[in-house]
Design a protein around this motif. Structure first.
Motif, PDB file in Angstrom:
ATOM      1  N   GLY A   1       5.331   4.169   0.709  1.00 48.79           N
ATOM      2  CA  GLY A   1       4.352   3.421   1.484  1.00 48.79           C
ATOM      3  C   GLY A   1       3.868   4.163   2.717  1.00 48.79           C
ATOM      4  N   ILE A   2       3.181   3.441   3.593  1.00 49.98           N
ATOM      5  CA  ILE A   2       2.618   4.013   4.818  1.00 49.98           C
ATOM      6  C   ILE A   2       2.904   3.090   5.997  1.00 49.98           C
ATOM      7  CG2 ILE A   2       0.767   5.234   3.586  1.00 49.98           C
ATOM      8  CD1 ILE A   2      -1.131   2.982   4.426  1.00 49.98           C
ATOM      9  N   VAL A   3       2.671   3.616   7.193  1.00 48.83           N
ATOM     10  CA  VAL A   3       2.819   2.799   8.403  1.00 48.83           C
ATOM     11  C   VAL A   3       1.793   1.668   8.354  1.00 48.83           C
ATOM     12  CG1 VAL A   3       2.703   2.799  10.919  1.00 48.83           C
ATOM     13  CG2 VAL A   3       3.570   4.809   9.708  1.00 48.83           C
ATOM     14  N   PRO A   4       2.198   0.410   8.581  1.00 51.31           N
ATOM     15  CA  PRO A   4       1.240  -0.699   8.478  1.00 51.31           C
ATOM     16  C   PRO A   4       0.162  -0.629   9.544  1.00 51.31           C
ATOM     17  CG  PRO A   4       3.311  -1.450   9.442  1.00 51.31           C
ATOM     18  CD  PRO A   4       3.544  -0.047   8.958  1.00 51.31           C
ATOM     19  N   HIS A   5      -1.019  -1.108   9.186  1.00 49.32           N
ATOM     20  CA  HIS A   5      -2.111  -1.183  10.153  1.00 49.32           C
ATOM     21  C   HIS A   5      -1.775  -2.254  11.195  1.00 49.32           C
ATOM     22  CE1 HIS A   5      -6.121  -1.976  11.800  1.00 49.32           C
ATOM     23  NE2 HIS A   5      -6.443  -0.768  11.357  1.00 49.32           N
ATOM     24  N   PRO A   6      -2.124  -2.027  12.464  1.00 52.66           N
ATOM     25  CA  PRO A   6      -1.799  -3.015  13.495  1.00 52.66           C
ATOM     26  C   PRO A   6      -2.326  -4.415  13.198  1.00 52.66           C
ATOM     27  CG  PRO A   6      -2.503  -0.975  14.515  1.00 52.66           C
ATOM     28  CD  PRO A   6      -2.732  -0.813  13.047  1.00 52.66           C
ATOM     29  N   GLN A   7      -3.419  -4.529  12.428  1.00 54.24           N
ATOM     30  CA  GLN A   7      -3.957  -5.849  12.093  1.00 54.24           C
ATOM     31  C   GLN A   7      -3.267  -6.476  10.885  1.00 54.24           C
ATOM     32  OE1 GLN A   7      -8.208  -4.709  11.855  1.00 54.24           O
ATOM     33  NE2 GLN A   7      -8.554  -6.185  13.496  1.00 54.24           N
ATOM     34  N   ASP A   8      -2.366  -5.725  10.253  1.00 51.28           N
ATOM     35  CA  ASP A   8      -1.724  -6.214   9.037  1.00 51.28           C
ATOM     36  C   ASP A   8      -0.214  -5.992   9.100  1.00 51.28           C
ATOM     37  OD1 ASP A   8      -1.653  -7.360   6.500  1.00 51.28           O
ATOM     38  OD2 ASP A   8      -1.824  -5.416   5.498  1.00 51.28           O
ATOM     39  N   MET A   9       0.377  -6.371  10.227  1.00 45.87           N
ATOM     40  CA  MET A   9       1.812  -6.183  10.400  1.00 45.87           C
ATOM     41  C   MET A   9       2.592  -7.221   9.605  1.00 45.87           C
ATOM     42  SD  MET A   9       2.242  -3.576  12.406  1.00 45.87           S
ATOM     43  CE  MET A   9       3.876  -3.758  13.080  1.00 45.87           C
ATOM     44  N   PRO A  10       3.674  -6.806   8.942  1.00 42.57           N
ATOM     45  CA  PRO A  10       4.482  -7.770   8.182  1.00 42.57           C
ATOM     46  C   PRO A  10       5.296  -8.664   9.113  1.00 42.57           C
ATOM     47  CG  PRO A  10       5.536  -5.631   8.191  1.00 42.57           C
ATOM     48  CD  PRO A  10       4.204  -5.441   8.860  1.00 42.57           C
ATOM     49  N   ASP A  11       5.766  -9.779   8.584  1.00 39.23           N
ATOM     50  CA  ASP A  11       6.683 -10.623   9.337  1.00 39.23           C
ATOM     51  C   ASP A  11       8.021  -9.905   9.485  1.00 39.23           C
ATOM     52  OD1 ASP A  11       4.798 -12.638   9.502  1.00 39.23           O
ATOM     53  OD2 ASP A  11       5.457 -13.584   7.634  1.00 39.23           O
ATOM     54  N   GLY A  12       8.739 -10.251  10.534  1.00 39.67           N
ATOM     55  CA  GLY A  12      10.051  -9.646  10.738  1.00 39.67           C
ATOM     56  C   GLY A  12       9.953  -8.200  11.144  1.00 39.67           C
ATOM     57  N   CYS A  13      10.848  -7.376  10.617  1.00 39.12           N
ATOM     58  CA  CYS A  13      10.883  -5.956  10.930  1.00 39.12           C
ATOM     59  C   CYS A  13       9.678  -5.254  10.305  1.00 39.12           C
ATOM     60  CB  CYS A  13      12.179  -5.328  10.416  1.00 39.12           C
ATOM     61  SG  CYS A  13      12.254  -3.538  10.653  1.00 39.12           S
ATOM     62  N   ALA A  14       8.971  -4.459  11.107  1.00 46.51           N
ATOM     63  CA  ALA A  14       7.770  -3.782  10.610  1.00 46.51           C
ATOM     64  C   ALA A  14       8.084  -2.783   9.503  1.00 46.51           C
ATOM     65  CB  ALA A  14       7.073  -3.072  11.763  1.00 46.51           C
ATOM     66  N   PHE A  15       9.325  -2.289   9.453  1.00 50.00           N
ATOM     67  CA  PHE A  15       9.685  -1.302   8.441  1.00 50.00           C
ATOM     68  C   PHE A  15      10.187  -1.944   7.146  1.00 50.00           C
ATOM     69  CE2 PHE A  15      12.663   2.070   6.795  1.00 50.00           C
ATOM     70  CZ  PHE A  15      11.679   2.989   6.470  1.00 50.00           C
TER      71      PHE A  15
END
Length: 331
Positions: A269-283
């Motif tokens: 995968g890739i680093v998430p876009h700031p507008q599409d951050m996952p819930d919880g831990c970003a990693f």
């Protein structure tokens, strides 16, 4: 008495309302060298551009940035100009875009000397030649009146370092200074940074993707991911036993020249876009050690028994390769 040269506290950055930096806490002691590592888009450069007030007007910066105990975040322009270059200098990864192509090199260095140290005329010229000699520009006197395009990429980076040293800064922020340079020149630039720090006593922030380079230059490293510090500690501890799955993944993606040949394990995968951050831990979407709580709650940055700080619900130690092979076998 202030013990730290620079203190960042809860430093946050948003662009047009989108959060890209999520509360950075970092202390820089006098004379020490700290590495900031992580993939592109993790917030390494933005952290220091924000600290120095160099972000564009659409950026909203909050928190605290103190230099020798003095708050500079949000300060008036004269205060910032007294810090930039003179207290904290920054060199950028692409010297060709930082050097003015229509001004001779000598003019650009003496201009920095005039601004930061009040040197003019023959005194400025003599000091500029000394700085060019210090950073390893051969035949400095003859090349004083050349234009940037008449120097190689490695020499341009050396000239940028000379300009940064013109203000005799307490802290040098080197933003990927070896990018686009061949391996031999990279090694020379790293050696130069080490020598200059030993000679001048200035602290260094070394921003890089290259963990090997960070290990040569720095005593401590901060691993950043998606606008947060996820692990921080002494170089020896991080290299011997990285605890965060992201740190472990960065190490496992490095080719090794010693020991048995083994297949590299990339981080999916890739680093998430700031507008599409996952819930919880970003990693969590990329993590091999993810659990249910990782997808629900962001881990707090906490101190560990060996003196590092870590933001992870399930630290992994040295188990990364075994865990990845188990995942691949199961799939």
């Amino acid at each position: 008495m202030v013990s730290n040269l620079v203190e960042l506290r809860d430093l946050k950055v948003a662009f047009d309302g989108v959060q890209v930096l999520h509360g950075i806490d970092l202390d820089v002691r006098r004379g020490e060298a700290i590495g900031l590592v992580g993939e592109s888009g993790c917030g390494k450069s933005v952290t220091w551009l924000a600290a120095l007030g160099l972000l564009p007007g659409k950026a909203t910066v909050t928190g605290s940035v103190r230099v020798d105990g003095q708050e500079i975040l949000g300060s008036a322009r004269p205060v910032l100009e007294g810090v930039r270059g003179k207290r904290i200098a920054m060199i950028f990864q692409d010297p060709s875009s930082s050097l003015n192509p229509v001004l001779r090199i000598g003019r650009q260095i003496t201009e920095a000397l005039a601004i930061h140290r009040g040197l003019f005329g023959a005194a400025a010229g003599s000091e500029a030649l000394r700085l060019m000699d210090m950073v390893g520009i051969p035949d400095a006197r003859r090349r004083f009146d050349l234009f940037p395009h008449e120097f190689s990429g490695g020499q341009c980076q050396r000239l940028m370092i000379a300009m940064a040293l013109a203000g005799e800064p307490d802290l040098l922020v080197a933003d990927e200074p070896t990018t686009a340079l061949d391996a031999t020149i990279q090694a020379q630039i790293l050696d130069l940074l080490i020598e200059l720090r030993a000679e001048t006593g200035m602290a260094t922030i070394f921003i890089s993707h290259d963990l090997g380079a960070v290990s040569q230059v720095c005593e401590r490293a901060c691993v950043m991911y998606a606008g947060r510090i996820v692990e921080q500690g002494a170089i020896e501890a991080l290299f011997e036993s990285p605890q965060h799955p992201y740190t472990r993944g960065l190490f496992d993606a490095i080719p090794r020249l010693d020991g048995p040949r083994d297949r590299l394990i990339p981080i999916p995968g890739i680093v998430p876009h700031p507008q599409d951050m996952p819930d919880g831990c970003a990693f969590s979407p990329r993590c091999f050690n993810v659990a249910m709580d990782c997808r629900i709650r962001m881990p707090d940055l906490r101190s560990t028994a060996d003196g590092r700080v870590l933001a992870c619900h399930h630290p992994v130690g040295t188990t990364r390769r075994l865990a990845m092979h188990a995942l691949e076998t199961a799939s």
